[in-house]
Write a protein that holds these residues in place. Structure first.
Motif, short mmCIF file in Angstrom:
data_model
loop_
_atom_site.label_atom_id
_atom_site.label_comp_id
_atom_site.label_asym_id
_atom_site.label_seq_id
_atom_site.Cartn_x
_atom_site.Cartn_y
_atom_site.Cartn_z
N PRO A 82 -15.48 -43.62 -20.08
CA PRO A 82 -14.21 -43.88 -19.39
C PRO A 82 -14.27 -43.44 -17.92
O PRO A 82 -14.68 -42.32 -17.62
CB PRO A 82 -13.19 -43.04 -20.17
CG PRO A 82 -13.84 -42.75 -21.49
CD PRO A 82 -15.31 -42.67 -21.20
N ASP A 84 -11.87 -42.69 -15.86
CA ASP A 84 -11.00 -41.54 -15.57
C ASP A 84 -11.65 -40.23 -16.02
O ASP A 84 -11.52 -39.20 -15.34
CB ASP A 84 -9.65 -41.70 -16.27
CG ASP A 84 -8.77 -42.75 -15.60
OD1 ASP A 84 -9.10 -43.17 -14.47
OD2 ASP A 84 -7.76 -43.16 -16.20
N ARG A 87 -14.35 -39.23 -13.47
CA ARG A 87 -13.75 -38.63 -12.28
C ARG A 87 -13.28 -37.21 -12.56
O ARG A 87 -13.41 -36.32 -11.70
CB ARG A 87 -12.57 -39.49 -11.81
CG ARG A 87 -13.00 -40.82 -11.19
CD ARG A 87 -11.82 -41.70 -10.92
NE ARG A 87 -12.20 -42.94 -10.25
CZ ARG A 87 -11.46 -44.04 -10.22
NH1 ARG A 87 -10.28 -44.05 -10.83
NH2 ARG A 87 -11.89 -45.11 -9.59
N ARG A 88 -12.72 -36.98 -13.74
CA ARG A 88 -12.23 -35.65 -14.09
C ARG A 88 -13.36 -34.64 -14.17
O ARG A 88 -13.25 -33.52 -13.64
CB ARG A 88 -11.51 -35.74 -15.45
CG ARG A 88 -11.09 -34.41 -16.04
CD ARG A 88 -9.97 -33.78 -15.26
NE ARG A 88 -9.44 -32.62 -15.97
CZ ARG A 88 -8.74 -31.66 -15.39
NH1 ARG A 88 -8.48 -31.73 -14.10
NH2 ARG A 88 -8.29 -30.64 -16.07
N GLU A 91 -14.65 -33.93 -10.70
CA GLU A 91 -13.66 -33.18 -9.93
C GLU A 91 -13.68 -31.70 -10.29
O GLU A 91 -13.61 -30.84 -9.40
CB GLU A 91 -12.26 -33.76 -10.16
CG GLU A 91 -11.16 -33.09 -9.36
CD GLU A 91 -11.33 -33.25 -7.86
OE1 GLU A 91 -10.78 -32.41 -7.12
OE2 GLU A 91 -12.00 -34.22 -7.41
#
Length: 227
Positions: A82, A84, A87-88, A91
């Motif tokens: 996924p 998202d 990116r998580r 991050e």
């Protein structure tokens, strides 16, 4: 627990310090004389940790940064990963570590002293299947560490990282059982590491006497690491 007071008068920040390796490091640093502040996203865990180590307030001067905050992300093939979630993981594991290193270095430079230990992973050196974001983020931590050490080599601030193999901490709750079994199968000692084993290495790197080791990648892998 050691009765050594090798961190008397030192001020430390530990990210991810409310559980797992970060909590182990926080407790040990405090027991050996350091004033420790915990930076963590889990407010309830921070409150619990403070009951163990004290108030955790650090003024402007920072002598030690242990950047151990991290998440695993899902265990799935890259073709299905996924976006998202990717990116998580980046991050938290890489960008978050960059922000903390960036903020603390300026304070260490003012004081002319510092010990930075970034927690990477054996996955950052060898890669784990179905963990592309985690492996990539931890490889980035290694690269950042090596870059920063060259910038700070003449400043009395050392920058090192550790690359543990799997250690049984609450982060296991984020992993599939098949992934946990895979990691164990790669460790020649045929067991997971312990928080105390990783903490011992981190605190050795954080001491004042460890002054000629910088940019190192120190394995705690039960024999898994091949370089």
């Amino acid at each position: 627990m050691s009765s050594n007071r090798r961190f008397d008068g030192r001020r430390a920040i530990v990210t991810g310090g409310a559980s797992g390796i970060g909590l182990g490091v926080s407790v040990r640093l405090a027991a050996e004389g350091a004033q420790v502040a915990i930076w963590d996203m889990d407010a309830n865990a921070i409150a619990s940790a403070r009951e163990t180590i004290g108030s955790g307030t650090v003024a402007v001067r920072v002598d030690i940064l242990i950047a151990s905050a991290g998440i695993t992300g899902p265990n799935t093939a890259l073709s299905e990963y996924p976006i998202d979630a990717w990116r998580r993981v980046i991050e938290v594991n890489l960008n978050g570590l960059f922000y903390c290193n960036r903020a603390i270095v300026s304070e260490m430079l003012k004081g002319g002293y510092g010990r930075i230990i970034n927690v990477a992973s054996i996955a950052g050196k060898e890669g784990n299947p179905n963990a592309s974001a985690y492996s990539a983020s931890k490889a980035g931590v290694i690269g950042l560490t090596k870059s920063l050490r060259k910038e700070l080599a003449k400043s009395n601030i050392t920058v090192n990282c550790v690359t543990p193999a799997a250690v049984h901490t609450p982060i296991f709750d984020q992993m599939s059982q098949s992934h946990i079994d895979f990691m164990l199968s790669k460790i020649p000692m045929a067991r997971f590491g312990t928080v105390d084993e990783v903490t011992s290495l981190i605190c050795w790197l954080a001491r004042e006497g460890c002054s000629f080791s910088t940019g190192g990648v120190f394995d705690v892998s039960g024999g898994r690491a091949t370089y």
